[in-house]
Design an enzyme around this catalytic site. Structure first.
Site, short mmCIF file in Angstrom:
data_model
loop_
_atom_site.label_atom_id
_atom_site.label_comp_id
_atom_site.label_asym_id
_atom_site.label_seq_id
_atom_site.Cartn_x
_atom_site.Cartn_y
_atom_site.Cartn_z
N ARG A 121 25.71 11.75 9.05
CA ARG A 121 25.54 10.42 8.85
C ARG A 121 26.35 9.06 9.41
NH1 ARG A 121 24.08 12.67 3.74
NH2 ARG A 121 21.79 12.93 3.60
N LYS A 143 25.50 -0.32 21.46
CA LYS A 143 24.31 0.42 21.95
C LYS A 143 24.55 1.85 22.02
CE LYS A 143 21.33 -3.34 23.37
NZ LYS A 143 20.50 -3.90 24.59
N GLU A 185 26.89 -5.75 37.18
CA GLU A 185 26.86 -6.25 35.88
C GLU A 185 27.87 -7.39 35.68
OE1 GLU A 185 24.70 -5.08 33.71
OE2 GLU A 185 24.39 -3.18 34.28
N LYS A 227 30.62 -10.34 26.90
CA LYS A 227 29.77 -9.74 26.04
C LYS A 227 30.16 -9.57 24.85
CE LYS A 227 27.49 -5.28 25.64
NZ LYS A 227 26.85 -4.11 26.30
N GLU A 237 20.58 -7.39 18.43
CA GLU A 237 19.27 -7.86 19.66
C GLU A 237 18.13 -8.36 19.12
OE1 GLU A 237 19.17 -6.12 23.81
OE2 GLU A 237 17.38 -5.34 23.12
N ARG A 241 20.75 -11.52 22.28
CA ARG A 241 21.31 -10.63 23.13
C ARG A 241 20.64 -9.97 24.26
NH1 ARG A 241 24.64 -5.06 20.73
NH2 ARG A 241 24.93 -4.34 23.03
N ASN A 245 20.18 -8.62 29.56
CA ASN A 245 19.25 -7.78 30.05
C ASN A 245 18.58 -8.75 31.48
OD1 ASN A 245 18.86 -5.28 28.81
ND2 ASN A 245 17.87 -6.72 27.23
N HIS A 248 17.42 -6.52 34.52
CA HIS A 248 17.17 -5.26 33.85
C HIS A 248 15.69 -4.87 33.89
CE1 HIS A 248 21.36 -5.40 33.38
NE2 HIS A 248 21.56 -4.34 32.73
N HIS A 252 14.99 -1.79 35.49
CA HIS A 252 14.50 -0.55 34.73
C HIS A 252 12.99 -0.05 35.46
CE1 HIS A 252 16.76 -1.49 31.15
NE2 HIS A 252 17.43 -0.69 31.56
N HIS A 265 22.26 2.76 38.24
CA HIS A 265 21.92 1.89 37.57
C HIS A 265 22.00 0.34 37.85
CE1 HIS A 265 20.81 -0.24 33.86
NE2 HIS A 265 22.08 -0.60 33.83
P1 NAD Z 1 28.08 7.63 34.53
O1 NAD Z 1 28.51 7.78 33.48
O2 NAD Z 1 26.82 8.65 34.90
O3 NAD Z 1 29.09 7.56 35.77
C1 NAD Z 1 28.95 7.81 36.73
C2 NAD Z 1 29.58 8.99 37.62
O4 NAD Z 1 30.90 8.59 37.83
C3 NAD Z 1 29.67 10.25 36.88
O5 NAD Z 1 29.34 11.42 37.85
C4 NAD Z 1 30.75 10.56 36.45
O6 NAD Z 1 31.35 11.85 36.26
C5 NAD Z 1 31.75 9.89 37.31
N1 NAD Z 1 32.96 9.08 37.09
C6 NAD Z 1 33.36 8.28 35.73
N2 NAD Z 1 34.37 7.84 35.83
C7 NAD Z 1 35.20 8.50 36.86
C8 NAD Z 1 36.31 8.23 37.24
N3 NAD Z 1 37.00 7.53 36.96
N4 NAD Z 1 36.66 9.01 38.36
C9 NAD Z 1 35.83 9.78 39.04
N5 NAD Z 1 34.62 9.66 38.69
C10 NAD Z 1 34.25 9.20 37.51
O7 NAD Z 1 27.25 6.14 35.14
P2 NAD Z 1 27.61 4.81 34.50
O8 NAD Z 1 27.38 3.78 35.45
O9 NAD Z 1 29.26 4.51 33.78
O10 NAD Z 1 26.72 4.86 33.26
C11 NAD Z 1 25.38 4.67 33.25
C12 NAD Z 1 24.91 5.09 31.90
O11 NAD Z 1 25.16 4.00 30.92
C13 NAD Z 1 23.43 5.00 31.78
O12 NAD Z 1 22.91 5.92 31.10
C14 NAD Z 1 23.00 3.57 31.03
O13 NAD Z 1 21.65 3.76 30.54
C15 NAD Z 1 24.02 3.30 30.31
N6 NAD Z 1 24.48 2.13 29.81
C16 NAD Z 1 24.51 1.80 28.39
C17 NAD Z 1 24.94 0.33 28.02
C18 NAD Z 1 24.96 0.21 26.64
O14 NAD Z 1 25.11 -1.12 26.20
N7 NAD Z 1 25.22 1.28 25.83
C19 NAD Z 1 24.63 -0.51 28.92
C20 NAD Z 1 24.66 -0.22 30.58
C21 NAD Z 1 24.30 0.91 30.82
N1 GLY Z 2 23.71 -3.71 28.12
C1 GLY Z 2 22.86 -4.72 27.28
C2 GLY Z 2 23.60 -4.78 26.07
O1 GLY Z 2 24.52 -4.07 25.28
O2 GLY Z 2 22.93 -5.47 25.22
#
Ligand code: NAD
Ligand code: GLY
Length: 356
Positions: A121, A143, A185, A227, A237, A241, A245, A248, A252, A265
């Site tokens: 939980r 998120k 971003e 942010k 949101e 918030r 997006n 996005h 998306h 992304h």
């Molecule tokens: P990711 O986490 O897949 O990382 C990208 C690649 O880089 C991976 O292969 C990883 O292993 C590699 N990598 C990471 N750090 C590294 C480093 N320092 N050196 C070498 N390689 C490295 O991609 P991302 O772009 O960081 O994240 C995308 C994800 O984030 C998506 O799933 C998206 O939905 C999510 N997201 C979430 C939010 C939120 O608010 N929670 C916001 C935006 C995106």
């Molecule tokens: N990345 C969008 C949010 O955190 O709301």
């Protein structure tokens, strides 16, 4: 080191930004929470690069520390991977005072956050983001989610970390493509909230692409501050918030219609922002100058701006599945001028089709 706070009452926490911070994660956690044990969750390649240093920082505080590896890629953000992690945490006898450490990009952050939100939980977790995207966006704001076969981020929770430790040094090993994706971003924050950040990117894009420390720390700090400010106003949101997006909605659709394989992304967001700015101009919300400046900046940062050829009706269909769409009304975040946006609750289909 820069310390920013995010004020969410009892869920408040600090965002630390600087060089070499990964090696001090334990020292930073100490005053925040005294864990019964620590579990670092990361990808194999990131474990090779940074796992030991991060784990050592907790061991140095006298805490039993384990590392769990999760395969890389968006495919790992699913319920079956979460279940494997629950199994592992149970085998390690993790209790409610155990702390999870998300060491990696947004995939690790979203997955570990979701597991932390649901295991027994809810147990504490901290973010140690290692991609630019995760440092400026996904590690802040709480998120957390996994994907469902019918849609990205469909199963999740708002669940805040106890601390974010963003080590800018880790960006040096990040592939260029991923780094540029994170810059999309940063551009977004300039468009939605900060004309001076946008101008800074226009002027300093070469140094930023070169990872020069001063401009890099400036854009990460400014992005996190923006942010944090947005999340403080509307954590769950309800409305405001949604400005995060910008770009996005189209982004998306592009990602899902190209099976999450063709673009990362941030690239999809870049194309989405260019379309959203075009749409803003075509419905009379902003001058022609706005999409022109945005496209020029995105191109200078090595990001794509032109949509791939996609069937317009498939794009429309995808827009109807966007999480912002309510009662069959497609919501859009439109730009009025650089640094200022407007949420439009119903965008007519014919206007959208004009810019596709
Ligand atoms: P990711 O986490 O897949 O990382 C990208 C690649 O880089 C991976 O292969 C990883 O292993 C590699 N990598 C990471 N750090 C590294 C480093 N320092 N050196 C070498 N390689 C490295 O991609 P991302 O772009 O960081 O994240 C995308 C994800 O984030 C998506 O799933 C998206 O939905 C999510 N997201 C979430 C939010 C939120 O608010 N929670 C916001 C935006 C995106
Ligand atoms: N990345 C969008 C949010 O955190 O709301």
């Amino acid at each position: 080191m820069q310390r920013l706070g995010i004020d969410l009452g009892e869920r408040s926490y600090d965002i630390l930004i600087g060089l070499g911070l990964r090696k001090r994660a334990g020292e930073f956690l100490k005053p925040v929470f005294e864990p019964s044990r620590v579990v670092v969750i990361t990808h194999p390649s990131i474990n090779d690069l940074y796992g030991e240093e991060v784990a050592e920082s907790f061991i140095a505080q006298g805490w039993t520390t384990d590392i769990i590896e999760v395969p890389e890629g968006e495919f790992s953000k699913n319920l079956s991977q979460a279940e494997k992690l629950y199994d592992h945490l149970l085998e390690l006898n993790c209790d409610r005072k155990s702390v999870l450490v998300a060491l990696g990009g947004g995939v690790i952050g979203d997955l570990v956050g979701f597991v932390a939100a649901t295991y027994q939980r809810g147990i504490p977790f901290i973010q140690v983001p290692t991609t630019l995207l995760s440092q400026v966006d996904s590690s802040v704001g709480g998120k957390t989610a996994v994907n469902h076969p019918k849609g990205k981020n469909m199963i999740g929770a708002f669940y805040q970390p106890r601390l974010v430790v963003a080590d800018l040094e880790t960006l040096r090993t990040l592939p260029q493509k991923e780094y540029r994706a994170g810059l999309a971003e940063v551009v977004k924050y300039g468009v939605i909230a900060d004309a001076r950040l946008f101008e800074f990117l226009e002027t300093h894009y070469k140094e930023i692409l070169n990872l020069d420390h001063k401009p890099l720390s400036h854009i990460v700090e400014t992005s996190c501050a923006i942010k944090a400010g947005v999340v403080e106003k509307d954590e769950r949101e309800n409305h405001y918030r949604m400005i995060l997006n910008f770009g996005h909605t189209f982004g998306h659709a592009i990602e899902s219609l190209t099976e999450y394989a063709r673009f990362v992304h941030g690239e999809a967001v870049a194309m989405g922002m260019a379309r959203a700015a075009q749409l803003s101009h075509s419905v009379g919300k902003c001058s022609e100058e706005v999409p022109k400046r945005l496209e020029a900046l995105l191109k200078n940062l090595g990001l794509p701006v032109d949509m791939p050829s996609l069937d317009s009706s498939a794009v429309m269909e995808s827009l109807y599945h966007d999480k912002k769409t309510m009662d069959h009304k497609i919501r859009f975040i439109l730009v009025t001028e650089i640094g200022s946006i407007e949420i439009v609750d119903q965008m007519p289909e014919e206007e959208i089709l004009k810019v596709l």
